[in-house]
Scaffold this active site. Structure first.
Site, PDB file in Angstrom:
ATOM      1  N   CYS A   1     -32.251  37.513   6.156  1.00 30.13           N
ATOM      2  CA  CYS A   1     -33.682  37.268   6.232  1.00 30.13           C
ATOM      3  C   CYS A   1     -34.427  38.544   5.869  1.00 30.13           C
ATOM      4  CB  CYS A   1     -34.033  36.826   7.646  1.00 30.13           C
ATOM      5  SG  CYS A   1     -35.756  36.378   7.878  1.00 30.13           S
TER       6      CYS A   1
ATOM      7  N   HIS B   1     -33.793  27.212   6.507  1.00 30.84           N
ATOM      8  CA  HIS B   1     -34.109  28.564   6.956  1.00 30.84           C
ATOM      9  C   HIS B   1     -35.619  28.789   6.955  1.00 30.84           C
ATOM     10  CE1 HIS B   1     -33.485  33.045   7.130  1.00 30.84           C
ATOM     11  NE2 HIS B   1     -34.680  32.986   6.573  1.00 30.84           N
ATOM     12  N   GLU B   2     -36.279  28.460   5.837  1.00 25.93           N
ATOM     13  CA  GLU B   2     -37.713  28.724   5.720  1.00 25.93           C
ATOM     14  C   GLU B   2     -38.539  27.818   6.637  1.00 25.93           C
ATOM     15  OE1 GLU B   2     -38.553  31.417   4.456  1.00 25.93           O
ATOM     16  OE2 GLU B   2     -36.787  31.839   3.248  1.00 25.93           O
TER      17      GLU B   2
ATOM     18  N   HIS C   1     -38.670  29.059  10.125  1.00 25.33           N
ATOM     19  CA  HIS C   1     -39.686  30.095  10.341  1.00 25.33           C
ATOM     20  C   HIS C   1     -41.007  29.480  10.801  1.00 25.33           C
ATOM     21  CE1 HIS C   1     -38.126  34.021   9.358  1.00 25.33           C
ATOM     22  NE2 HIS C   1     -37.565  33.573   8.245  1.00 25.33           N
TER      23      HIS C   1
END
Length: 181
Positions: free
Chosen positions: A96, A140-141, A144
């Site tokens: 990241c 993953h994004e 966030h």
């Protein structure tokens, strides 16, 4: 070039849940996407890492992510949400921009469906698979946006390693492999 500071692991803003974007066509969202694109490009050029970035990583608590895959068009996604997840999962290497000195293995769904808006406020649906690592990257994004970090998804603490060890031992077989010139 409006390169923004990327918040680092430990900053409490990375743990906040991002707010939905009410007006994807607004000039503020276009500027945010430009900042995300410029910041991602800066880090990609500087480190060789970075395929995507989320607005919370630059301190903006809105549901916007930006992807830039090698050889592909820039891809901003507004208000993305995962609507389907496969039962089958995969273990992948993850890193990241918010803690680029640490790599780890995480578990992700092999296939997902993502619903999102573009910058014209049109809704789209995208089916991501493990090929090109899009399923992993989108998870993953989008994590966030929900205040979830890759370190929260570590499969085994023994897989955590520094960037230097990752590059020596694992990079060639990862999504971060350097293309042959």
């Amino acid at each position: 070039m409006p390169v923004q500071t990327v918040l680092q692991l430990g900053d409490p803003r990375l743990r906040e849940v991002a707010r939905a974007v009410d007006h994807p066509t607004s000039p503020q969202i276009a500027l945010l996407v430009k900042d995300l694109a410029d910041t991602l490009k800066h880090w990609r050029d500087k480190t060789g890492y970075g395929r995507g970035i989320a607005a919370p990583q630059i301190g903006t608590g809105l549901r916007v992510i930006f992807l830039q895959l090698p050889g592909a068009k820039p891809w901003p996604l507004v208000n993305p949400v995962i609507t389907e997840r496969s039962v089958e999962t995969v273990i992948v290497w993850d890193a990241c921009l918010s803690f680029l000195s640490i790599f780890m293995q995480v578990e992700r769904h092999r296939k997902i469906t993502v619903r999102y808006q573009d910058l014209q406020a049109e809704w789209h649906e995208f089916h991501a698979r493990a090929d090109r690592d899009l399923s992993e990257l989108l998870q993953h994004e989008i994590d966030h946006l929900d205040g979830i970090l890759a370190v929260d998804r570590i499969t085994d603490i023994k897989t955590v390693c520094t960037r230097e060890e990752f590059e020596k031992r694992y990079r060639a077989s990862s999504p971060y492999a350097v293309p042959a010139v």
